[in-house]
Design a protein around this motif. Sequence first.
Motif, PDB file in Angstrom:
ATOM      1  N   LEU A  85       0.796  -1.334  -0.005  1.00 38.81           N
ATOM      2  CA  LEU A  85       0.078  -0.043   0.062  1.00 38.81           C
ATOM      3  C   LEU A  85       0.840   1.374  -0.049  1.00 38.81           C
ATOM      4  CD1 LEU A  85      -3.106   1.045   0.298  1.00 38.81           C
ATOM      5  CD2 LEU A  85      -2.581   0.831   2.694  1.00 38.81           C
ATOM      6  N   MET A  86       1.718   1.384   0.790  1.00 36.47           N
ATOM      7  CA  MET A  86       3.035   2.281   0.843  1.00 36.47           C
ATOM      8  C   MET A  86       3.688   2.557  -0.356  1.00 36.47           C
ATOM      9  SD  MET A  86       1.901   4.013   3.729  1.00 36.47           S
ATOM     10  CE  MET A  86       3.149   5.453   3.249  1.00 36.47           C
ATOM     11  N   GLN A  87       3.869   1.423  -0.835  1.00 38.21           N
ATOM     12  CA  GLN A  87       4.808   1.661  -2.277  1.00 38.21           C
ATOM     13  C   GLN A  87       3.706   2.629  -3.402  1.00 38.21           C
ATOM     14  OE1 GLN A  87       5.480  -2.495  -3.382  1.00 38.21           O
ATOM     15  NE2 GLN A  87       7.114  -2.540  -2.060  1.00 38.21           N
ATOM     16  N   GLN A  88       2.427   2.061  -3.359  1.00 37.47           N
ATOM     17  CA  GLN A  88       1.585   2.462  -4.298  1.00 37.47           C
ATOM     18  C   GLN A  88       1.343   4.124  -4.081  1.00 37.47           C
ATOM     19  OE1 GLN A  88      -0.930   1.759  -6.440  1.00 37.47           O
ATOM     20  NE2 GLN A  88      -0.037  -0.250  -6.761  1.00 37.47           N
ATOM     21  N   TYR A  89       1.528   4.417  -2.833  1.00 33.11           N
ATOM     22  CA  TYR A  89       1.178   5.990  -2.348  1.00 33.11           C
ATOM     23  C   TYR A  89       2.431   6.753  -2.656  1.00 33.11           C
ATOM     24  CZ  TYR A  89      -3.248   5.267  -0.329  1.00 33.11           C
ATOM     25  OH  TYR A  89      -4.668   5.069   0.072  1.00 33.11           O
ATOM     26  N   GLU A  90       3.784   5.938  -2.402  1.00 30.42           N
ATOM     27  CA  GLU A  90       5.025   6.812  -2.826  1.00 30.42           C
ATOM     28  C   GLU A  90       4.988   6.796  -4.131  1.00 30.42           C
ATOM     29  OE1 GLU A  90       7.521   7.864  -0.879  1.00 30.42           O
ATOM     30  OE2 GLU A  90       8.681   8.145  -2.768  1.00 30.42           O
ATOM     31  N   ARG A  91       4.673   5.887  -4.954  1.00 29.19           N
ATOM     32  CA  ARG A  91       4.828   5.833  -6.491  1.00 29.19           C
ATOM     33  C   ARG A  91       3.795   7.087  -7.027  1.00 29.19           C
ATOM     34  NH1 ARG A  91       2.234   3.749 -10.669  1.00 29.19           N
ATOM     35  NH2 ARG A  91       0.387   2.527  -9.224  1.00 29.19           N
ATOM     36  N   LEU A  92       2.624   7.178  -6.485  1.00 29.01           N
ATOM     37  CA  LEU A  92       1.627   8.023  -6.839  1.00 29.01           C
ATOM     38  C   LEU A  92       1.761   9.344  -6.559  1.00 29.01           C
ATOM     39  CD1 LEU A  92      -1.504   5.837  -6.498  1.00 29.01           C
ATOM     40  CD2 LEU A  92      -0.345   6.558  -8.741  1.00 29.01           C
ATOM     41  N   PHE A  93       2.250   9.745  -5.342  1.00 33.80           N
ATOM     42  CA  PHE A  93       2.422  10.945  -4.569  1.00 33.80           C
ATOM     43  C   PHE A  93       3.888  11.579  -5.295  1.00 33.80           C
ATOM     44  CE2 PHE A  93      -0.809  10.027  -1.636  1.00 33.80           C
ATOM     45  CZ  PHE A  93      -1.478  11.215  -1.705  1.00 33.80           C
ATOM     46  N   SER A  94       4.874  10.812  -5.248  1.00 39.99           N
ATOM     47  CA  SER A  94       6.173  11.635  -5.467  1.00 39.99           C
ATOM     48  C   SER A  94       6.400  12.117  -6.842  1.00 39.99           C
ATOM     49  CB  SER A  94       7.147  10.619  -5.264  1.00 39.99           C
ATOM     50  OG  SER A  94       7.555   9.833  -6.290  1.00 39.99           O
ATOM     51  N   PRO A  95       5.544  11.692  -7.972  1.00 40.52           N
ATOM     52  CA  PRO A  95       5.756  12.794  -9.286  1.00 40.52           C
ATOM     53  C   PRO A  95       4.961  13.867  -9.079  1.00 40.52           C
ATOM     54  CG  PRO A  95       4.809  10.385  -9.781  1.00 40.52           C
ATOM     55  CD  PRO A  95       4.986  10.281  -8.086  1.00 40.52           C
ATOM     56  N   ARG A  96       4.196  13.963  -8.190  1.00 39.71           N
ATOM     57  CA  ARG A  96       3.339  15.241  -8.122  1.00 39.71           C
ATOM     58  C   ARG A  96       4.172  15.925  -6.796  1.00 39.71           C
ATOM     59  NH1 ARG A  96      -0.150  10.991  -9.279  1.00 39.71           N
ATOM     60  NH2 ARG A  96      -1.579  11.719 -10.729  1.00 39.71           N
ATOM     61  N   GLY A  97       5.239  15.620  -6.519  1.00 38.94           N
ATOM     62  CA  GLY A  97       6.067  16.616  -5.646  1.00 38.94           C
ATOM     63  C   GLY A  97       5.758  16.241  -4.166  1.00 38.94           C
ATOM     64  N   LEU A  98       5.125  15.302  -4.085  1.00 37.14           N
ATOM     65  CA  LEU A  98       4.584  15.128  -2.504  1.00 37.14           C
ATOM     66  C   LEU A  98       5.503  13.885  -1.607  1.00 37.14           C
ATOM     67  CD1 LEU A  98       0.912  15.849  -2.773  1.00 37.14           C
ATOM     68  CD2 LEU A  98       2.684  17.473  -1.738  1.00 37.14           C
ATOM     69  N   ILE A  99       5.626  14.235  -0.621  1.00 35.50           N
ATOM     70  CA  ILE A  99       6.316  13.259   0.275  1.00 35.50           C
ATOM     71  C   ILE A  99       5.270  12.382   1.290  1.00 35.50           C
ATOM     72  CG2 ILE A  99       8.207  12.745   1.986  1.00 35.50           C
ATOM     73  CD1 ILE A  99       9.588  14.985   0.728  1.00 35.50           C
ATOM     74  N   VAL A 100       5.345  11.180   1.232  1.00 32.25           N
ATOM     75  CA  VAL A 100       4.491  10.464   2.127  1.00 32.25           C
ATOM     76  C   VAL A 100       5.094  10.012   3.291  1.00 32.25           C
ATOM     77  CG1 VAL A 100       2.682  10.040   0.588  1.00 32.25           C
ATOM     78  CG2 VAL A 100       4.682   8.432   0.708  1.00 32.25           C
ATOM     79  N   ALA A 101       4.391   9.800   4.464  1.00 35.97           N
ATOM     80  CA  ALA A 101       4.904   9.226   5.703  1.00 35.97           C
ATOM     81  C   ALA A 101       4.006   8.182   6.218  1.00 35.97           C
ATOM     82  CB  ALA A 101       5.327  10.360   6.900  1.00 35.97           C
ATOM     83  N   GLN A 102       4.555   6.865   6.830  1.00 30.18           N
ATOM     84  CA  GLN A 102       3.727   5.880   7.114  1.00 30.18           C
ATOM     85  C   GLN A 102       3.623   6.226   8.484  1.00 30.18           C
ATOM     86  OE1 GLN A 102       3.702   1.595   6.451  1.00 30.18           O
ATOM     87  NE2 GLN A 102       5.086   1.664   8.288  1.00 30.18           N
ATOM     88  N   VAL A 103       2.286   6.245   9.254  1.00 24.86           N
ATOM     89  CA  VAL A 103       2.222   6.444  10.644  1.00 24.86           C
ATOM     90  C   VAL A 103       1.088   5.462  11.038  1.00 24.86           C
ATOM     91  CG1 VAL A 103       1.083   7.971  12.393  1.00 24.86           C
ATOM     92  CG2 VAL A 103       2.405   9.122  10.536  1.00 24.86           C
ATOM     93  N   LEU A 104       1.547   4.290  11.731  1.00 26.25           N
ATOM     94  CA  LEU A 104       0.756   3.240  12.298  1.00 26.25           C
ATOM     95  C   LEU A 104       0.175   3.448  13.563  1.00 26.25           C
ATOM     96  CD1 LEU A 104       2.410   0.253  10.565  1.00 26.25           C
ATOM     97  CD2 LEU A 104       0.314   1.630   9.661  1.00 26.25           C
ATOM     98  N   LEU A 105      -0.949   3.347  14.078  1.00 26.34           N
ATOM     99  CA  LEU A 105      -1.365   3.747  15.384  1.00 26.34           C
ATOM    100  C   LEU A 105      -2.217   2.558  15.770  1.00 26.34           C
ATOM    101  CD1 LEU A 105      -2.557   7.426  14.799  1.00 26.34           C
ATOM    102  CD2 LEU A 105      -0.441   6.629  16.102  1.00 26.34           C
ATOM    103  N   THR A 106      -2.358   2.319  17.061  1.00 29.29           N
ATOM    104  CA  THR A 106      -3.426   1.643  17.825  1.00 29.29           C
ATOM    105  C   THR A 106      -3.901   2.355  18.815  1.00 29.29           C
ATOM    106  OG1 THR A 106      -1.962   0.978  19.484  1.00 29.29           O
ATOM    107  CG2 THR A 106      -1.780  -0.570  17.784  1.00 29.29           C
ATOM    108  N   ARG A 107      -5.209   1.916  19.340  1.00 31.12           N
ATOM    109  CA  ARG A 107      -5.964   2.804  20.237  1.00 31.12           C
ATOM    110  C   ARG A 107      -5.112   3.119  21.388  1.00 31.12           C
ATOM    111  NH1 ARG A 107     -11.386   3.910  21.418  1.00 31.12           N
ATOM    112  NH2 ARG A 107     -12.004   2.681  19.719  1.00 31.12           N
ATOM    113  N   TYR A 108      -4.193   2.232  21.862  1.00 28.39           N
ATOM    114  CA  TYR A 108      -3.264   2.453  23.122  1.00 28.39           C
ATOM    115  C   TYR A 108      -2.430   3.439  22.728  1.00 28.39           C
ATOM    116  CZ  TYR A 108       0.077   1.056  26.530  1.00 28.39           C
ATOM    117  OH  TYR A 108       0.674   1.224  27.809  1.00 28.39           O
ATOM    118  N   ASP A 109      -2.089   4.114  21.585  1.00 28.68           N
ATOM    119  CA  ASP A 109      -1.131   5.004  21.299  1.00 28.68           C
ATOM    120  C   ASP A 109      -2.044   6.299  21.623  1.00 28.68           C
ATOM    121  OD1 ASP A 109       1.169   3.585  20.457  1.00 28.68           O
ATOM    122  OD2 ASP A 109       0.129   3.189  18.484  1.00 28.68           O
TER     123      ASP A 109
END
Length: 384
Positions: A93-117
């Motif tokens: 999934l993140m590969q997809q977003y990286e591939r799609l956002f980066s040509p548009r000049g945008l950097i993505v970051a992965q943030v994974l959360l649980t309720r505990y956080d």
Amino acid sequence: MKQEPVNNRVPLSQARRVVVKLGTGLLCGARGQFNQSRMESLVSDLALLKQERQLVLVSSGAIGAGVGRLGLARRPRTIPEKQAAAAVGQCVLMQQYERLFSPRGLIVAQVLLTRYDIMDRERYLNASYTFEALLSQGVVPVVNENDTVAVEEIRFGDNDNLAAHVACLVDADLVILLTDQDGFYKQIPSPGRAGELIPEIAEITPEIEALAGGRGSTLATGGMETKIQAARITMTAGIPLVIASGLKAGTIQRVVNGEAVGTLFMPGVGRMQSRKHWIAFSSPVQGWIYVDQGAAGAILNKGKSLLPSGILGVEGEFAAGTVVGVADQDGRELGRGISNYSSWAINLIRGHKSAEIKAIIGYHDYDEVIHRDNLAVMAGEQVI
Ligand code: GLU
């Protein structure tokens, strides 16, 4: 004099920080394969939004993509199987977003959360600082539940609720839940019968809840039910939320342009401070304090703290410093707050004046059982 109708969509165009949630049904086909053209079109809309606003993307699809990558015939049933699929799929999934956002000049970051956080105040603050740092650098955080470690007790369970909590965490101005339906229906369209979409919802009534029953597609977790739960959170927090179709290109722009698209869940009056979001939604309630009519009125209408004199009873055992619910004598929830006293102490001082606290329990650290600053009022229209 004729009154101009109020256009509740206008404030949406001023939203500076927007949380957009994409459901599995939009991103993946039944076997977990990505819908490439749809993802391309959604990311292009998101990039457009990002030109003028800050964006937090909450994306489902990890389990779905994992199913596809692993070549499974169906969505896994056991928790470890789901976690394994999510572990595989989240990378894809993140590969997809990286591939799609980066040509548009945008950097993505992965943030994974649980309720505990977000239950733990310190972790909650840490997460919020991370979001601030990412957003201030123009990065697009892509959030998902940390499915690989999220066992039942610490799960959000669905990304609609996750998106609502993230919106509170980052103090967003707008949440858009994109799904494969046009919005929230009074009457779902069926062959030969047009649907009846509800354009605006100001209150979640039992009727709305009844309409929300049922689930989404086979790979998706949520449905309208979880979207209503999410809307309840954002409405109380004072954040508008729109459910709209992600199948149609340009929907995101239409929402932020203030056009009447999808269903708007109107924010309650007033905006809850971020600290109160946490008190209200993030931390589980450890017990209940029941108050008399006078105290209920003072809390709801006069912005007062909760004093021992108005307390009728306590339920549950809790220590000082924990989050408790406050209810009136009929059991109606008025709000949640951080108690200055333990359940043991409250039981002894209830009904008494603050000046008597020391004589009764031997110490007197606070006049209030819950100070107003630590009290998130959630009943009626008051949300402050
Ligand atoms: N976290 C799940 C996933 O990425 C999705 C949960 C949901 O669909 O709401 O597959």
